[in-house]
Design a protein around this motif. Structure first.
Motif, mmCIF file in Angstrom:
data_model
loop_
_atom_site.group_PDB
_atom_site.id
_atom_site.type_symbol
_atom_site.label_atom_id
_atom_site.label_comp_id
_atom_site.label_asym_id
_atom_site.label_seq_id
_atom_site.Cartn_x
_atom_site.Cartn_y
_atom_site.Cartn_z
ATOM 1 N N GLN A 123 33.967 -5.639 -89.444
ATOM 2 C CA GLN A 123 35.234 -6.713 -88.797
ATOM 3 C C GLN A 123 36.314 -5.872 -88.912
ATOM 4 O O GLN A 123 36.705 -5.027 -89.929
ATOM 5 C CB GLN A 123 35.219 -7.703 -89.978
ATOM 6 N N GLU A 132 42.997 -7.501 -89.890
ATOM 7 C CA GLU A 132 43.811 -8.844 -89.265
ATOM 8 C C GLU A 132 44.516 -8.063 -88.231
ATOM 9 O O GLU A 132 45.428 -6.963 -88.433
ATOM 10 C CB GLU A 132 44.445 -9.372 -90.206
ATOM 11 N N GLY A 133 44.530 -8.663 -87.120
ATOM 12 C CA GLY A 133 45.338 -8.474 -85.936
ATOM 13 C C GLY A 133 44.693 -7.287 -85.002
ATOM 14 O O GLY A 133 45.492 -7.021 -84.197
ATOM 15 N N ASN A 168 45.554 -3.473 -81.215
ATOM 16 C CA ASN A 168 45.903 -4.882 -80.837
ATOM 17 C C ASN A 168 45.539 -5.188 -79.675
ATOM 18 O O ASN A 168 45.100 -4.570 -78.759
ATOM 19 C CB ASN A 168 47.459 -4.916 -81.631
#
Length: 166
Positions: free
Chosen positions: A67, A70-71, A93
């Motif tokens: 994974q 974040e972002g 991103n």
């Protein structure tokens, strides 16, 4: 290594050492061949007996790369969701991933080049702002300028125009 999707009959490329990461989800895996907004193919696996089915759906990129933070998302460098080799992934991103998209159909055969009156105009977007690259008599000259501007604004994520050599 190529593996065939059980429900869409397409071949997906992965590195040989990643086969076990795919098989962890199910031996008869299927790709939910519906691209999400990031161009990812989903890996769907079903575990358990018919009355107690547990479905898990994750992007194939997550099964192989883990994974992302974040972002961030895993960007396919060559823009092909069928190529899931580690060498074809990079962290990006959402804006960077959008820079790497193919050209949208329009008046020019080149990305970020449009016909305006009698000239070819260059505009490249970054962070919601359009950057004007000039107007040109030649579509090829406009495409060259678009490439320069995309490199300047988008860096390694720039999806450059392929300009024919004369």
């Amino acid at each position: 290594m190529k593996i065939k999707c059980s429900n869409c009959n397409l071949d997906f490329e992965i590195d040989d050492e990643d086969l076990s990461k795919i098989l962890v989800h199910t031996k008869n895996w299927s790709a939910q061949f519906k691209f999400n907004k990031f161009g990812d193919v989903k890996l769907k696996s079903i575990h358990g007996r018919s009355s107690l089915l547990k479905k898990s759906i994750i992007p194939i990129s997550w099964a192989i790369m883990g994974q992302p933070p974040e972002g961030f998302i895993w960007d396919h460098i060559n823009r092909s969701p069928l190529n899931n080799k580690k060498s074809n992934f990079r962290l990006a991103n959402i804006k960077q991933n959008n820079y790497n998209k193919n050209k949208i159909e329009g008046s020019s055969s080149f990305k970020n080049v449009t016909r305006h009156q009698c000239k070819w105009t260059v505009r490249v977007a970054k962070n919601g702002k359009n950057y004007y690259g000039g107007s040109f008599d030649s579509e090829i000259e406009a495409a060259k300028k678009a490439n320069e501007l995309m490199l300047q604004l988008h860096g390694e994520f720039a999806n450059l125009n392929k300009i024919p050599e004369n």
